[in-house]
Design a protein around this motif. Structure first.
Motif, mmCIF file in Angstrom:
data_model
loop_
_atom_site.group_PDB
_atom_site.id
_atom_site.type_symbol
_atom_site.label_atom_id
_atom_site.label_comp_id
_atom_site.label_asym_id
_atom_site.label_seq_id
_atom_site.Cartn_x
_atom_site.Cartn_y
_atom_site.Cartn_z
ATOM 1 N N GLY A 167 0.824 -1.205 0.000
ATOM 2 C CA GLY A 167 0.000 0.000 0.000
ATOM 3 C C GLY A 167 0.855 1.249 0.000
ATOM 4 O O GLY A 167 0.460 2.284 -0.510
ATOM 5 N N ALA A 168 2.053 1.140 0.579
ATOM 6 C CA ALA A 168 2.976 2.270 0.628
ATOM 7 C C ALA A 168 4.410 1.752 0.662
ATOM 8 O O ALA A 168 4.679 0.700 1.227
ATOM 9 C CB ALA A 168 2.711 3.136 1.847
ATOM 10 N N VAL A 169 5.295 2.520 0.024
ATOM 11 C CA VAL A 169 6.718 2.209 0.023
ATOM 12 C C VAL A 169 7.452 3.445 0.517
ATOM 13 O O VAL A 169 7.156 4.558 0.081
ATOM 14 C CB VAL A 169 7.222 1.845 -1.390
ATOM 15 C CG1 VAL A 169 8.715 1.582 -1.378
ATOM 16 C CG2 VAL A 169 6.476 0.649 -1.942
ATOM 17 N N VAL A 170 8.404 3.249 1.434
ATOM 18 C CA VAL A 170 9.203 4.344 1.971
ATOM 19 C C VAL A 170 10.658 4.086 1.606
ATOM 20 O O VAL A 170 11.155 2.971 1.782
ATOM 21 C CB VAL A 170 9.055 4.445 3.506
ATOM 22 C CG1 VAL A 170 9.935 5.555 4.063
ATOM 23 C CG2 VAL A 170 7.613 4.669 3.890
ATOM 24 N N VAL A 171 11.333 5.118 1.099
ATOM 25 C CA VAL A 171 12.757 5.027 0.774
ATOM 26 C C VAL A 171 13.513 5.891 1.775
ATOM 27 O O VAL A 171 13.138 7.038 2.015
ATOM 28 C CB VAL A 171 13.041 5.523 -0.663
ATOM 29 C CG1 VAL A 171 14.513 5.383 -0.991
ATOM 30 C CG2 VAL A 171 12.189 4.769 -1.673
ATOM 31 N N TYR B 64 8.122 -1.328 3.220
ATOM 32 C CA TYR B 64 6.811 -1.396 2.575
ATOM 33 C C TYR B 64 5.866 -2.260 3.396
ATOM 34 O O TYR B 64 6.293 -3.089 4.200
ATOM 35 C CB TYR B 64 6.919 -1.934 1.143
ATOM 36 C CG TYR B 64 7.681 -3.222 1.003
ATOM 37 C CD1 TYR B 64 7.026 -4.444 1.055
ATOM 38 C CD2 TYR B 64 9.054 -3.235 0.825
ATOM 39 C CE1 TYR B 64 7.713 -5.630 0.929
ATOM 40 C CE2 TYR B 64 9.753 -4.416 0.698
ATOM 41 C CZ TYR B 64 9.072 -5.614 0.747
ATOM 42 O OH TYR B 64 9.758 -6.793 0.640
ATOM 43 N N SER B 65 4.576 -2.008 3.185
ATOM 44 C CA SER B 65 3.546 -2.770 3.889
ATOM 45 C C SER B 65 2.266 -2.730 3.084
ATOM 46 O O SER B 65 2.076 -1.847 2.247
ATOM 47 C CB SER B 65 3.301 -2.179 5.278
ATOM 48 O OG SER B 65 2.833 -0.850 5.161
ATOM 49 N N ALA C 178 4.049 1.218 7.128
ATOM 50 C CA ALA C 178 5.463 1.467 6.797
ATOM 51 C C ALA C 178 5.869 2.916 7.087
ATOM 52 O O ALA C 178 6.904 3.142 7.719
ATOM 53 C CB ALA C 178 5.754 1.095 5.346
ATOM 54 N N PRO C 179 5.084 3.911 6.668
ATOM 55 C CA PRO C 179 5.473 5.287 7.001
ATOM 56 C C PRO C 179 5.504 5.549 8.504
ATOM 57 O O PRO C 179 6.392 6.246 9.005
ATOM 58 C CB PRO C 179 4.409 6.152 6.327
ATOM 59 C CG PRO C 179 3.881 5.327 5.235
ATOM 60 C CD PRO C 179 3.958 3.908 5.726
ATOM 61 N N LYS C 180 4.557 4.975 9.240
ATOM 62 C CA LYS C 180 4.493 5.222 10.684
ATOM 63 C C LYS C 180 5.707 4.626 11.400
ATOM 64 O O LYS C 180 6.336 5.291 12.223
ATOM 65 C CB LYS C 180 3.197 4.629 11.254
ATOM 66 C CG LYS C 180 2.951 4.998 12.695
ATOM 67 C CD LYS C 180 1.587 4.558 13.153
ATOM 68 C CE LYS C 180 0.588 5.545 12.624
ATOM 69 N NZ LYS C 180 -0.658 5.603 13.343
ATOM 70 N N LYS D 222 5.887 11.654 6.155
ATOM 71 C CA LYS D 222 5.675 11.975 7.572
ATOM 72 C C LYS D 222 4.210 12.338 7.847
ATOM 73 O O LYS D 222 3.667 11.987 8.887
ATOM 74 C CB LYS D 222 6.614 13.097 7.994
ATOM 75 C CG LYS D 222 8.062 12.637 8.037
ATOM 76 C CD LYS D 222 9.020 13.764 8.323
ATOM 77 C CE LYS D 222 10.460 13.254 8.253
ATOM 78 N NZ LYS D 222 11.437 14.317 8.367
ATOM 79 N N ALA D 223 3.575 13.032 6.896
ATOM 80 C CA ALA D 223 2.159 13.363 7.053
ATOM 81 C C ALA D 223 1.307 12.098 7.016
ATOM 82 O O ALA D 223 0.338 11.966 7.778
ATOM 83 C CB ALA D 223 1.724 14.333 5.961
#
Length: 172
Positions: free
Chosen positions: A21-25, A82-83, A89-91, A121-122
């Motif tokens: 659902g989201a990927v963070v680099v 990612y999750s 993942a962002p949290k 972050k938002a």
């Protein structure tokens, strides 16, 4: 890494991108092995994954995926978090970055939407899917509880009046 392993790594990344659902680099230079393992454990317990992949292979995996093009963030020592849940993942990444100065969030993607560091972050500030479900369940049960208390009130008042009259009769 031979060619077959590279093809397999690209396929694994494509599958991870497709199901996330989201990927963070983020940059992770300077983290100790223990700190990085702590991040892995936190992410895994929350339902996400952390992967260190070669930037070139990650860029190849992005080409054939429906995720936003985040290849601009894939420079230097990067880690992908990612999750399936777009908030997890962002949290976890933001919480880890707040405690660790060496972990820098560069950006990410939520589906076809590219996110910069502030966007990630938002997104981390939003409640998770489980928290939203709990709030909705609470909102749904709240009117039922109020109705039950309103329906019980008249019966309670009648019982108190009868009790008062019986005590008044016993006193006289």
């Amino acid at each position: 890494m031979d060619r077959a392993e590279k093809v397999e790594a690209v396929a694994a990344l494509q599958q991870a991108f497709a199901s996330s659902g989201a990927v963070v680099v983020a940059h992770y230079a300077g983290l100790s092995v223990a700190e990085f393992e702590g991040l892995r454990k936190q992410m895994k317990s929350a339902g996400g994954q952390v992967k260190v992949a070669k930037n070139r292979l990650a860029k190849l995996a992005l080409k054939d995926s429906e995720i936003a093009d985040i290849s601009a963030y894939l420079t230097g020592p990067t880690v992908l978090a990612y999750s399936e849940d777009p908030i997890t993942a962002p949290k976890v990444a933001k919480t880890f970055a707040d405690k660790n100065d060496k972990f820098k969030i560069l950006g990410g993607a939520m589906g076809s939407t590219e996110l910069d560091a502030d966007g990630v972050k938002a997104l981390a500030e939003l409640p998770s899917l489980d928290e939203l479900r709990a709030k909705i369940a609470g909102l749904l049960t709240q009117p039922a509880a109020k109705i039950a208390s309103v329906l019980q009130a008249p019966g309670g008042q009648v019982a108190r009046v009868i009790s008062a009259y019986s005590e008044k009769g016993n006193a006289a």
